[in-house]
Enzyme design. Structure first.
Site, PDB file in Angstrom:
ATOM      1  CG  ASP A   1      83.765  74.048 -21.099  1.00 42.10           C
ATOM      2  OD1 ASP A   1      84.560  73.275 -21.753  1.00 42.10           O
ATOM      3  OD2 ASP A   1      84.288  74.529 -20.112  1.00 42.10           O
TER       4      ASP A   1
ATOM      5  CG  ASN B   1      93.761  79.927 -24.543  1.00 43.73           C
ATOM      6  OD1 ASN B   1      94.712  80.285 -24.457  1.00 43.73           O
ATOM      7  ND2 ASN B   1      92.844  79.947 -25.639  1.00 43.73           N
TER       8      ASN B   1
ATOM      9  CB  CYS C   1      86.896  79.487 -23.550  1.00 45.01           C
ATOM     10  SG  CYS C   1      88.396  78.584 -24.061  1.00 45.01           S
TER      11      CYS C   1
ATOM     12  CB  CYS D   1      88.000  73.034 -24.891  1.00 45.46           C
ATOM     13  SG  CYS D   1      88.756  71.700 -23.583  1.00 45.46           S
ATOM     14  NE  ARG D   2      84.181  76.466 -23.749  1.00 47.17           N
ATOM     15  CZ  ARG D   2      83.669  77.023 -22.733  1.00 47.17           C
ATOM     16  NH1 ARG D   2      82.315  77.428 -22.777  1.00 47.17           N
ATOM     17  NH2 ARG D   2      84.375  77.666 -21.799  1.00 47.17           N
ATOM     18  CB  SER D   3      89.025  80.470 -26.944  1.00 48.68           C
ATOM     19  OG  SER D   3      90.015  80.023 -25.832  1.00 48.68           O
TER      20      SER D   3
HETATM   21  P1  4NP Z   1      87.563  75.619 -22.339  1.00 48.59           P
HETATM   22  O1  4NP Z   1      87.403  74.469 -21.312  1.00 48.59           O
HETATM   23  O2  4NP Z   1      87.293  76.991 -21.366  1.00 48.59           O
HETATM   24  O3  4NP Z   1      86.777  75.563 -23.458  1.00 48.59           O
HETATM   25  O4  4NP Z   1      88.912  75.628 -22.458  1.00 48.59           O
HETATM   26  C1  4NP Z   1      87.734  74.118 -20.043  1.00 48.59           C
HETATM   27  C2  4NP Z   1      89.229  73.866 -19.951  1.00 48.59           C
HETATM   28  C3  4NP Z   1      89.695  73.448 -18.434  1.00 48.59           C
HETATM   29  C4  4NP Z   1      88.734  73.841 -17.716  1.00 48.59           C
HETATM   30  C5  4NP Z   1      87.607  74.244 -17.745  1.00 48.59           C
HETATM   31  C6  4NP Z   1      87.077  74.601 -18.995  1.00 48.59           C
HETATM   32  N1  4NP Z   1      89.659  73.310 -16.139  1.00 48.59           N
HETATM   33  O5  4NP Z   1      88.741  73.716 -15.147  1.00 48.59           O
HETATM   34  O6  4NP Z   1      90.749  73.125 -16.104  1.00 48.59           O
END
Ligand code: 4NP
Length: 158
Positions: free
Chosen positions: A127, A11, A8, A13-15
Site C-alpha cells: 500500500d 480507493n 483496495c 491509491c492502488r485500485s
Molecule cells: P489504497 O490506500 O487502499 O491503496 O487506496 C489507502 C488509502 C487511504 C487509507 C488507507 C489506504 N486511509 O487509511 O485513509
C-alpha cells in the site's frame, strides 16, 4: 460486456491506479466496447475524492488518463454486477467477501491481484499510502493488468 472491479482499502491509491492502467491497456487493444473497468474501496473515508496525488503524478508521467475516477465504497450489488473482482491485498479480499456474504464463499470471480503475478511471492500489492512507493506499485499493476487482460481475452474470445 465483461466487467472488472478493482478493490483496495481507500480507493484512492492502488485500485484507481489499476482501473486507469487497465482501461488504458483495453483501449490500446481496441476492446473498450467489450471490457469495462471500475474500482471501489472497502473503507468510506475518501468518498468522491479523486485519486491520491502520488497515483495522479505517476499516471501523468505515463500519459494514462484518470479522468472521472472518484472514490466510492464497495456495494453489495457489485457482486452480481461484475465478472472479475480483483482485490489488491488479502485483507481487501476478506473484507469484500464479508460485504458479499456467504454467496461469495469459494467463488473464483473474487481473487487477489497478486494471483495474476505467479512469479512474485507476496500475496499483497503493497500500500503506497503507507510506503510512499507508487512506482513499485505501478510496475506490479502494469504487469498484472496485462496478464488479466490476456486471461479475459482467452476466456471470452474478446
Ligand atoms: P489504497 O490506500 O487502499 O491503496 O487506496 C489507502 C488509502 C487511504 C487509507 C488507507 C489506504 N486511509 O487509511 O485513509
Amino acid at each position: 460486456m465483461i466487467r472488472v472491479l478493482f478493490v483496495c482499502l481507500g480507493n484512492i491509491c492502488r485500485s484507481p491506479m489499476a482501473e486507469a492502467v487497465f482501461r488504458h491497456q483495453v483501449k490500446e487493444l481496441h476492446v473498450e466496447d467489450r471490457i469495462e473497468a471500475d474500482s471501489a474501496g472497502t473503507g468510506d473515508w475518501h468518498l468522491c475524492k479523486p485519486p491520491h496525488e502520488g497515483t495522479r503524478k505517476l499516471l501523468d508521467e505515463y500519459g494514462i488518463s484518470y479522468e472521472g475516477i472518484r472514490a466510492r465504497q464497495v456495494l453489495l450489488d457489485d457482486y452480481s454486477n461484475f465478472d472479475y473482482i480483483v482485490c489488491m491485498d488479502s485483507s481487501n479480499e476478506r473484507d469484500v467477501r464479508a460485504v458479499f456474504g456467504s454467496k461469495s464463499d469459494g467463488n473464483a470471480k473474487v481473487f487477489k491481484f497478486m494471483d495474476l503475478l505467479p512469479d512474485h511471492e507476496s500475496d499483497d500489492v503493497p500500500d503506497p499510502y503507507y510506503t510512499g512507493n507508487f512506482e513499485q506499485v505501478y510496475e506490479l499493476i502494469d504487469q498484472g493488468c496485462r496478464n488479466l487482460l490476456a486471461r479475459i481475452m482467452e476466456a471470452h474470445h474478446a
